[in-house]
Design a protein around this motif. Structure first.
Motif, PDB file in Angstrom:
ATOM      1  N   LEU A 236       0.829  -1.200   0.000  1.00  0.00           N
ATOM      2  CA  LEU A 236       0.000   0.000   0.000  1.00  0.00           C
ATOM      3  C   LEU A 236       0.867   1.255   0.000  1.00  0.00           C
ATOM      4  O   LEU A 236       0.548   2.253  -0.653  1.00  0.00           O
ATOM      5  N   LEU A 237       1.959   1.214   0.756  1.00  0.00           N
ATOM      6  CA  LEU A 237       2.844   2.368   0.830  1.00  0.00           C
ATOM      7  C   LEU A 237       3.394   2.732  -0.542  1.00  0.00           C
ATOM      8  O   LEU A 237       3.537   3.907  -0.881  1.00  0.00           O
ATOM      9  N   THR A 238       3.715   1.727  -1.328  1.00  0.00           N
ATOM     10  CA  THR A 238       4.318   1.989  -2.635  1.00  0.00           C
ATOM     11  C   THR A 238       3.296   2.524  -3.630  1.00  0.00           C
ATOM     12  O   THR A 238       3.659   3.233  -4.567  1.00  0.00           O
ATOM     13  N   GLN A 239       2.015   2.201  -3.431  1.00  0.00           N
ATOM     14  CA  GLN A 239       0.983   2.636  -4.376  1.00  0.00           C
ATOM     15  C   GLN A 239       0.528   4.067  -4.155  1.00  0.00           C
ATOM     16  O   GLN A 239       0.013   4.706  -5.072  1.00  0.00           O
ATOM     17  N   ALA A 240       0.672   4.569  -2.933  1.00  0.00           N
ATOM     18  CA  ALA A 240       0.104   5.870  -2.586  1.00  0.00           C
ATOM     19  C   ALA A 240       1.043   7.027  -2.925  1.00  0.00           C
ATOM     20  O   ALA A 240       2.267   6.895  -2.900  1.00  0.00           O
ATOM     21  N   ASP A 241       0.445   8.180  -3.208  1.00  0.00           N
ATOM     22  CA  ASP A 241       1.191   9.409  -3.464  1.00  0.00           C
ATOM     23  C   ASP A 241       1.310  10.263  -2.212  1.00  0.00           C
ATOM     24  O   ASP A 241       2.247  11.053  -2.073  1.00  0.00           O
ATOM     25  N   VAL A 242       0.347  10.120  -1.309  1.00  0.00           N
ATOM     26  CA  VAL A 242       0.346  10.872  -0.056  1.00  0.00           C
ATOM     27  C   VAL A 242      -0.314  10.012   1.006  1.00  0.00           C
ATOM     28  O   VAL A 242      -1.189   9.199   0.703  1.00  0.00           O
ATOM     29  N   MET A 243       0.123  10.160   2.252  1.00  0.00           N
ATOM     30  CA  MET A 243      -0.506   9.462   3.370  1.00  0.00           C
ATOM     31  C   MET A 243      -1.273  10.445   4.236  1.00  0.00           C
ATOM     32  O   MET A 243      -0.818  11.558   4.491  1.00  0.00           O
ATOM     33  N   LEU A 244      -2.440  10.003   4.707  1.00  0.00           N
ATOM     34  CA  LEU A 244      -3.210  10.717   5.713  1.00  0.00           C
ATOM     35  C   LEU A 244      -3.185   9.874   6.980  1.00  0.00           C
ATOM     36  O   LEU A 244      -3.553   8.697   6.946  1.00  0.00           O
ATOM     37  N   CYS A 245      -2.756  10.461   8.094  1.00  0.00           N
ATOM     38  CA  CYS A 245      -2.593   9.675   9.318  1.00  0.00           C
ATOM     39  C   CYS A 245      -2.771  10.569  10.537  1.00  0.00           C
ATOM     40  O   CYS A 245      -3.257  11.702  10.441  1.00  0.00           O
ATOM     41  N   ASP A 246      -2.368  10.063  11.704  1.00  0.00           N
ATOM     42  CA  ASP A 246      -2.499  10.794  12.956  1.00  0.00           C
ATOM     43  C   ASP A 246      -1.165  10.761  13.697  1.00  0.00           C
ATOM     44  O   ASP A 246      -0.260  11.522  13.418  1.00  0.00           O
ATOM     45  N   THR A 247      -1.032   9.832  14.639  1.00  0.00           N
ATOM     46  CA  THR A 247       0.238   9.624  15.339  1.00  0.00           C
ATOM     47  C   THR A 247       0.513   8.128  15.334  1.00  0.00           C
ATOM     48  O   THR A 247      -0.001   7.398  16.164  1.00  0.00           O
ATOM     49  N   SER A 248       1.284   7.678  14.386  1.00  0.00           N
ATOM     50  CA  SER A 248       1.551   6.256  14.225  1.00  0.00           C
ATOM     51  C   SER A 248       2.894   6.086  13.545  1.00  0.00           C
ATOM     52  O   SER A 248       3.299   6.923  12.725  1.00  0.00           O
ATOM     53  N   SER A 249       3.589   4.982  13.853  1.00  0.00           N
ATOM     54  CA  SER A 249       4.900   4.764  13.248  1.00  0.00           C
ATOM     55  C   SER A 249       4.808   4.421  11.766  1.00  0.00           C
ATOM     56  O   SER A 249       5.817   4.436  11.063  1.00  0.00           O
TER      57      SER A 249
END
Length: 357
Positions: A236-249
């Protein structure tokens, strides 16, 4: 060790996501002609995630008979009465989470490990200070084996996600902690934006996320949004252009690709993040991050050099080399590891193992 002798390694895990964390290391072990086995403990790890060719040891007696040279642990504890060098390889990056005692949990020393294989300078320096303070474990900066596939070819285990699209892809990840999660706060905005179809959405949550929140987001599935349940987030990381998250490693796992991250109410926002606190700003912040302006690029690049500067996909090799240094007596300590009697009593009780030979 005799030339040509086979090393034996054990993976001690208690969470399903640990499979993906350790499999790159297993791949390198097997490539060398050595042997790897898995020991699962607790009720939060499922043996069905094991592959047909992976060896599982079910009892402590089987572990004793296997006689591993080293035990790799992505968690916080491991029984002292297991044979082998105990090696901490971490379940994620330092996300800055504070435990109940007001301490950073990433650097909590539990008297379990002989060797810490650190991910980059920002954590190595702290662990080296702790090693001098405690005197009974070694620290070697190796990079994180989990990320080796990011710097090689990564194929999604779920081919249905490989959708041909000219739209930018947003990967939304969220932790389960009620005080930290962004999922319930951003639901209405994600619902609106996914319906608009401006971007392609992939949504993946921590396995401990409350069921009602998972069901909420599953209800949004459409041609524009896919909810993904997986034990391996790397594809999934390789497919995405941007990440939406909060507080996570998982934020750091995404950043090492030199891609932008947007965070909602991060507990300690940094220049390499695009942080916001009002849900109505979600679209604006994602659009800004997707432009990846130079100032943001520079902040991300500087951070990566401290977090995880290794781009060669060889962290698993460095971990095994560090373990070999310990096994051959080339890395030693001033003190013996503490007996840790209380913790090991609790582990014996959980494992129902009372033999002391």
């Amino acid at each position: 060790m005799d030339p040509g002798a086979v090393r034996k390694y054990l993976f001690f895990i208690s969470q399903n996501y640990s499979y993906a964390i350790l499999r790159p290391l297993q791949q390198e072990i097997l490539r060398r002609g050595d042997t790897a086995a898995w020991f699962l403990w607790g009720n939060e790890v499922n043996a069905s995630y094991l592959k047909e060719d992976e060896l599982q040891l079910v009892t402590v007696d089987e572990v004793k008979a296997f006689q591993p040279d080293a035990v790799f642990v992505p968690g916080n504890t491991v029984p002292r009465f297991f044979p082998g060098v105990k090696v901490a390889v971490f379940h994620g990056f330092n996300a800055g989470k504070i435990n109940r005692r007001g301490l950073n949990d990433h650097f909590n020393i539990r008297q379990c490990f002989d060797l810490y294989c650190t991910q980059g300078p920002d954590t190595t320096q702290t662990f080296e200070k702790l090693a001098k303070q405690h005197g009974y474990f070694n620290v070697v900066e190796t990079g994180w084996p989990t990320l080796d596939p990011l710097f090689k070819s990564v194929e999604s285990e779920n081919q249905s996600l490989n959708i041909k699209s000219d739209k930018k892809t947003v990967l939304m990840c969220s932790t389960f902690s009620r005080n930290l999660t962004c999922a319930p706060h951003l639901f209405e905005q994600v619902k609106k934006l996914s319906a608009m179809g401006r971007w392609r959405w992939l949504v993946q949550f921590h396995p401990k996320m409350p069921k009602q929140i998972v069901e909420q987001y599953k209800s949004l599935e459409s041609e524009h949004l896919t909810f993904v349940e997986t034990d391996n987030v790397l594809p999934l990381l390789t497919q995405a252009d941007v990440m939406l998250c909060d507080t996570s490693s998982v934020i750091q796992m995404f950043l090492v690709q030199n891609k932008p991250v947007v965070t909602f109410n991060n507990i300690e926002p940094q220049p390499y993040m695009v942080n916001f606190t009002e849900s109505e700003l979600l679209e604006e912040k994602l659009a800004y991050a997707l432009q990846f302006p130079t100032s943001l690029q520079n902040s991300v690049s500087d951070y990566i050099e401290q977090l995880h500067p290794y781009r060669d996909g060889q962290s698993s090799t460095r971990v095994l080399e560090a373990v070999e240094q310990v096994l051959q007596g080339k890395l030693t300590t001033e003190k013996n590891k503490p007996l840790n009697l209380l913790r090991n009593f609790k582990l014996r009780k959980k494992l129902k193992y009372w033999k002391f030979s």
